[in-house]
Enzyme design. Sequence first.
Site, mmCIF file in Angstrom:
data_model
loop_
_atom_site.group_PDB
_atom_site.id
_atom_site.type_symbol
_atom_site.label_atom_id
_atom_site.label_comp_id
_atom_site.label_asym_id
_atom_site.label_seq_id
_atom_site.Cartn_x
_atom_site.Cartn_y
_atom_site.Cartn_z
ATOM 1 N N LEU A 158 0.859 -1.172 0.000
ATOM 2 C CA LEU A 158 0.000 0.000 0.000
ATOM 3 C C LEU A 158 0.902 1.231 0.000
ATOM 4 O O LEU A 158 1.991 1.206 0.580
ATOM 5 C CB LEU A 158 -0.892 0.038 1.252
ATOM 6 N N ASP A 159 0.421 2.307 -0.629
ATOM 7 C CA ASP A 159 1.179 3.554 -0.595
ATOM 8 C C ASP A 159 1.433 3.977 0.847
ATOM 9 O O ASP A 159 0.632 3.690 1.744
ATOM 10 C CB ASP A 159 0.394 4.681 -1.282
ATOM 11 N N ARG A 160 2.507 4.700 1.048
ATOM 12 C CA ARG A 160 2.825 5.192 2.386
ATOM 13 C C ARG A 160 1.661 5.991 2.975
ATOM 14 O O ARG A 160 1.355 5.890 4.170
ATOM 15 C CB ARG A 160 4.074 6.091 2.320
#
Length: 329
Positions: A158-160
Site C-alpha cells: 500500500l502507498d505510504r
Amino acid sequence: MDLELPKHPEFARVAAKIASDRHGQRIQDALHGLFPTLLPSRKSCKKAIERGRIAINGVPSTTARRVQTGDEVVYLPDNAPPRPPGPGAPQHLKWHRPDGADHLFVWKPAGLATSGSGRLNLAAVLAHLAHAGTPDQVAALTAHHPDALRWPQPIHRLDRVTSGWVCVALNLRTASSIGAAFAAQRIRKSYLALVAGDLDGQGECRLPLEGQTAHTSWNAIASGPLPVHGTATLLRVLPTTGRTHQIRRHCALLGHPIVGEDRYPERVDTGEEPLRYKGNGLFLSAVELHIPAGEHGASSRISADAPKKFRRIAWVKNALSQDQATDAS
C-alpha cells in the site's frame, strides 16, 4: 524451487536449478527472479552475492560468475537479528491471523511505508516484533511450518499515505501461493475514498498507466459538503489490477482527485496551485481484503470500519452507517 527444512529452521536453505533460458548469464542477472520473495530486486540480489549468501554447486559465488544449465543455486538466509525499526515506528499493530494459517492481515497506518531499504516501514516493524516482541506477538508472527523466510513478509504494498489491510506471509509457501493469486487478479480488495466533486451511481476507469492495462471500478455511496472542494463524494473503490498509485491516478484522471491528494491534484487552467483540503492526509483506505483458497490453505477475509478521519465528517459517518445497515440486511 526446493525447500530443505532441517531441525533448526533458521538455517533452512532455498535451492533452484538454472534453466536453459538463463544459461551463460552472470549470476547477478540470473539470480533475479529465482527467489522473488526473498530477493525481490536486482539490488537485493547483488547484496546477497556480496554478503556470501549465494552458492553455486556448493561454492560461494561472486558477481562475475556465469551460470550454466543445471547449476544449483542456493540462498542461505542471514542469521543476524533484525535491526530495530527507526524512530517513530509503532510499537503495536492491529492484526488478525486466520486459524491454522501461515499468513495474517495487518492494518498498516497511514504514513508508514509497507517495505523498503530503510527501517521505518511495516516489514521492519514486523521483523522486530517477531524477534523481540512480547511472547504473544512472537507467537502470532511465527509460522506453523517455518522455512527460509526468516521474518514476516508483506505480499503486496500500500502507498505510504494509504491506510489499510496488508496480507503478510510467514513462510515461502504461503508467500508464493498468495503472491500468485495477486498476480492472477484473484484477490478482492475494497477501498473507501473521499473524492472532490459530485458523483453518483457507479462507473469504471480503464485508462492504461505506464503502458499497462489498469482497471478500477467504483460505486458512489453519498455526496455532501466539504470545505475547499465545496462538494465531495464517498466512493467504494474496487481495483482489479494493482498498478502504482492506480486509484489515486484514475480518480485524478477522471477529474475527481482524492481529498488530501498532493501528488495528482485537480487540474486548473489559471496556472495557480489548486486548493487542497489539508491537515488530515489522504482520504483513501483499504478496508476489506479477501484471499481465495489455495496451497496456503482455506479462503480468508478481513474488513474494518472507516478510519476516524472519515467518520469525523458528519454526512460521511451517516452514509457509512446506512451503507453498513444495507449490507447487513
